[in-house]
Design a protein around this motif. Structure first.
Motif, PDB file in Angstrom:
ATOM      1  N   THR A 354       0.842  -1.190   0.000  1.00  0.00           N
ATOM      2  CA  THR A 354       0.000   0.000   0.000  1.00  0.00           C
ATOM      3  C   THR A 354       0.880   1.243   0.000  1.00  0.00           C
ATOM      4  OG1 THR A 354      -1.716  -1.154   1.233  1.00  0.00           O
ATOM      5  CG2 THR A 354      -1.808   1.254   1.239  1.00  0.00           C
ATOM      6  N   GLY A 355       0.579   2.178  -0.896  1.00  0.00           N
ATOM      7  CA  GLY A 355       1.334   3.413  -0.968  1.00  0.00           C
ATOM      8  C   GLY A 355       0.864   4.417   0.075  1.00  0.00           C
ATOM      9  N   LEU A 356       1.373   5.643  -0.012  1.00  0.00           N
ATOM     10  CA  LEU A 356       1.034   6.686   0.945  1.00  0.00           C
ATOM     11  C   LEU A 356      -0.380   7.216   0.733  1.00  0.00           C
ATOM     12  CD1 LEU A 356       4.457   8.569   0.897  1.00  0.00           C
ATOM     13  CD2 LEU A 356       3.590   7.065   2.703  1.00  0.00           C
ATOM     14  N   GLY A 357      -0.923   6.998  -0.469  1.00  0.00           N
ATOM     15  CA  GLY A 357      -2.328   7.266  -0.703  1.00  0.00           C
ATOM     16  C   GLY A 357      -2.699   8.714  -0.973  1.00  0.00           C
ATOM     17  N   HIS A 358      -1.741   9.542  -1.343  1.00  0.00           N
ATOM     18  CA  HIS A 358      -2.048  10.957  -1.590  1.00  0.00           C
ATOM     19  C   HIS A 358      -2.312  11.251  -3.063  1.00  0.00           C
ATOM     20  CE1 HIS A 358      -1.231  11.804   2.554  1.00  0.00           C
ATOM     21  NE2 HIS A 358      -0.013  11.296   2.456  1.00  0.00           N
ATOM     22  N   LEU A 359      -2.082  10.273  -3.924  1.00  0.00           N
ATOM     23  CA  LEU A 359      -2.449  10.367  -5.336  1.00  0.00           C
ATOM     24  C   LEU A 359      -3.241   9.113  -5.703  1.00  0.00           C
ATOM     25  CD1 LEU A 359       0.824  11.697  -7.060  1.00  0.00           C
ATOM     26  CD2 LEU A 359      -1.316  12.951  -6.744  1.00  0.00           C
ATOM     27  N   ALA A 360      -4.281   9.305  -6.489  1.00  0.00           N
ATOM     28  CA  ALA A 360      -5.097   8.177  -6.947  1.00  0.00           C
ATOM     29  C   ALA A 360      -4.437   7.536  -8.161  1.00  0.00           C
ATOM     30  CB  ALA A 360      -6.506   8.647  -7.274  1.00  0.00           C
ATOM     31  N   ILE A 361      -3.342   6.833  -7.894  1.00  0.00           N
ATOM     32  CA  ILE A 361      -2.583   6.140  -8.938  1.00  0.00           C
ATOM     33  C   ILE A 361      -2.115   4.806  -8.379  1.00  0.00           C
ATOM     34  CG2 ILE A 361      -1.786   8.232 -10.121  1.00  0.00           C
ATOM     35  CD1 ILE A 361       0.892   7.885  -8.587  1.00  0.00           C
ATOM     36  N   LYS A 362      -1.795   3.870  -9.277  1.00  0.00           N
ATOM     37  CA  LYS A 362      -1.189   2.597  -8.918  1.00  0.00           C
ATOM     38  C   LYS A 362      -0.009   2.339  -9.843  1.00  0.00           C
ATOM     39  CE  LYS A 362      -5.412   0.510  -7.056  1.00  0.00           C
ATOM     40  NZ  LYS A 362      -6.349  -0.641  -7.109  1.00  0.00           N
ATOM     41  N   THR A 363       1.013   1.707  -9.296  1.00  0.00           N
ATOM     42  CA  THR A 363       2.235   1.429 -10.052  1.00  0.00           C
ATOM     43  C   THR A 363       2.491  -0.068 -10.077  1.00  0.00           C
ATOM     44  OG1 THR A 363       3.250   3.560  -9.501  1.00  0.00           O
ATOM     45  CG2 THR A 363       4.735   1.785 -10.148  1.00  0.00           C
ATOM     46  N   ILE A 364       2.896  -0.566 -11.228  1.00  0.00           N
ATOM     47  CA  ILE A 364       3.335  -1.955 -11.347  1.00  0.00           C
ATOM     48  C   ILE A 364       4.764  -1.954 -11.869  1.00  0.00           C
ATOM     49  CG2 ILE A 364       2.302  -2.177 -13.663  1.00  0.00           C
ATOM     50  CD1 ILE A 364       1.858  -5.168 -12.970  1.00  0.00           C
ATOM     51  N   MET A 365       5.637  -2.708 -11.217  1.00  0.00           N
ATOM     52  CA  MET A 365       7.030  -2.816 -11.645  1.00  0.00           C
ATOM     53  C   MET A 365       7.126  -3.800 -12.812  1.00  0.00           C
ATOM     54  SD  MET A 365       8.528  -0.691  -9.751  1.00  0.00           S
ATOM     55  CE  MET A 365       8.589   0.091  -8.136  1.00  0.00           C
ATOM     56  N   VAL A 366       7.854  -3.396 -13.838  1.00  0.00           N
ATOM     57  CA  VAL A 366       8.019  -4.231 -15.028  1.00  0.00           C
ATOM     58  C   VAL A 366       9.511  -4.393 -15.312  1.00  0.00           C
ATOM     59  CG1 VAL A 366       5.804  -3.580 -16.033  1.00  0.00           C
ATOM     60  CG2 VAL A 366       7.829  -2.193 -16.518  1.00  0.00           C
ATOM     61  N   PRO A 367       9.915  -5.483 -15.966  1.00  0.00           N
ATOM     62  CA  PRO A 367      11.350  -5.735 -16.172  1.00  0.00           C
ATOM     63  C   PRO A 367      12.043  -4.703 -17.040  1.00  0.00           C
ATOM     64  CG  PRO A 367      10.066  -7.733 -16.493  1.00  0.00           C
ATOM     65  CD  PRO A 367       9.086  -6.617 -16.386  1.00  0.00           C
TER      66      PRO A 367
END
Length: 486
Positions: A354-367
């Motif tokens: 879970t991120g800090l939650g101050h932006l409505a975004i999600k990140t996925i790590m890719v190679p």
């Protein structure tokens, strides 16, 4: 025919990077074609090159000193620490592997081939290559398979100048002791020495120079006094990051464990109206900060845990509640979101946090790592921004609809509904003077600093400093050249 000279240190942090930049600009100003080279660097502060790879930030500054575009051949091996015992290996600008120290030693023969390939390719483009060592050749326990100091000097047949740091004290022992413990062939490769970071009356060290020369039989290139303008040059290493006291506008920057690409701070630190406060672990984020800037990270998920462990997540929430502004760049941008997912275990064990939650975004790590030099436009005013991307994450979400930068191929960044929290992947944006002035004006302060011009002028001042105190004619001769230059 291109010749080379290698500056090695009698210890770590003796100022090799700055001295190499000064020597390079000085010879460039004499009309020579000069190139920097560092066989192996260890830093998470990377620069993206014109050929689409990454090298250490110090070599990018040295390239600027040579009036050249940064190229991957200038730093063929870059180690980017991910843990206390392992690092990502960047080979000729691209990710090669992630290796623990013991495994890295086994890979050195193959890496040396690439190092020499880059060196000889670069040599075809310059009259003089100024090579920077790493750490110290006195670490003789690391001599076997060495590619950073004497191992490279031997393989490429490059003469060496040994640089000592008098500011720490014990410089005579540094230099004489290094000769004493080196194997004879390595010691013979050293053709002279210099002293760096002297404060006060240089003549007071005349007897010291005589003693070093008598004991080593090395000629002295001189004593380089402390360069007062060094703070104007971009910081090379995380250890060089320091708070700067300027004006009333205060930027708080949490010191992450794996902070990366912190050159974003250099233009802000140079602003006379701005104070940059580096918040060390254990300190709270200050309640009087106007802006909290969360920088890049080599290990975003681990640094997010570190951020929370300091209680900075609570401080950040209070800062936003008070009406403060927040900017996250690259890893800091990812942390500000709702979620970071690493399904393939790129940064460590596969996980979703879970991120800090101050932006409505999600990140996925890719190679695939995104590496590019680019330009963008600030949507609010149309100001042009020069910068670079260097990241493995892909980010999306509702707040990306409020992107605030336009890149050639896409909109970039995200902003909260009230605009007080922003993030983006673009590094280097504050080096663009007009954008930086606009951004700071929007936050309530002003700027009239020409940052790039200031760095270039400082490099010229450094070159003049080196010319005045080091024997560059002797350095030129020791590199193997016979023709005179002025």
């Amino acid at each position: 025919m291109t010749q080379a000279i290698m500056i090695q240190g009698a210890g770590s942090n003796v100022g090799k990077s700055m001295v190499v930049a000064g020597i390079a600009r000085a010879f460039h100003n004499r009309g020579l074609s000069v190139a920097p080279f560092k066989p192996q660097n260890m830093s998470n502060n990377a620069a993206v090159t014109i050929d689409g790879g990454e090298i250490g930030r110090a070599q990018a500054l040295q390239a600027m000193a040579c009036k050249r575009d940064a190229h991957t051949d200038m730093n063929p091996v870059l180690l980017k620490p991910e843990t206390d015992t392992g690092a990502q290996v960047i080979l000729q600008g691209q990710r090669y592997d992630t290796l623990r120290a013991r495994d890295y030693a086994k890979a050195k023969p193959q890496l040396m081939q690439a190092v020499l390939q880059s060196f000889h390719r670069l040599a075809k483009t310059a009259d003089l290559i100024v090579v920077e060592g790493a750490g110290s050749p006195a670490e003789i326990n690391l001599r076997k398979g060495d590619i950073a100091n004497m191992g490279f000097a031997e393989a490429a047949n490059v003469p060496v100048i040994l640089l000592g740091d008098i500011d720490r004290g014990g410089v005579i022992a540094q230099l004489v002791g290094t000769q004493a413990i080196l194997p004879k062939d390595d010691a013979d490769r050293i053709k002279g020495f210099g002293i760096n970071k002297f404060r006060g009356d240089v003549s007071l060290f005349d007897e010291g120079l005589t003693e070093i020369t008598k004991r080593t039989d090395w000629p002295s290139l001189g004593v380089l006094p402390w360069f007062d303008q060094a703070w104007r040059l971009p910081a090379e290493d995380v250890m060089d990051i320091a708070s700067t006291k300027g004006g009333a506008f205060k930027i708080a920057v949490p010191r992450l464990n794996r902070i990366a690409n912190f050159d974003d701070l250099d233009p802000l630190s140079s602003e006379p109206n701005v104070s940059v406060d580096i918040i060390e672990p254990g300190r709270p984020l200050p309640g009087d900060a106007d802006l909290v800037l969360i920088p890049g990270s080599k290990s975003t998920i681990a640094d997010l845990a570190h951020f929370r462990a300091q209680g900075w997540d609570v401080d950040l929430h209070a800062h936003i509640r008070r009406g403060g502004h927040v900017l996250g760049i690259c890893g800091g941008y990812q942390m500000l979101g709702q979620e970071i997912s690493d399904p393939k275990g790129i940064e460590g064990p596969a996980c979703t946090v879970t991120g800090l939650g101050h932006l409505a975004i999600k990140t996925i790590m890719v190679p695939h790592k995104h590496l590019s030099l680019t330009q963008a436009y600030y949507r609010t005013t149309g100001d042009r921004v020069e910068g670079y991307e260097i990241h493995i994450g892909e980010t999306d979400g509702p707040d990306c609809a409020r992107a605030w930068l336009d890149l050639p191929d896409r909109a970039e960044g995200a902003a909260s509904e009230n605009g007080r929290v922003k993030g983006c992947y673009l590094h280097g944006l504050f080096a663009s003077d007009q954008f930086r002035a606009t951004y700071l004006t929007e936050l309530g302060t002003s700027s009239d600093l020409a940052f790039s011009d200031t760095v270039d002028a400082t490099l010229d001042a450094l070159a003049a400093h080196v010319e005045a105190h080091l024997d560059l004619d002797l350095l030129w001769q020791l590199s193997g050249h016979t023709r005179e230059i002025r």
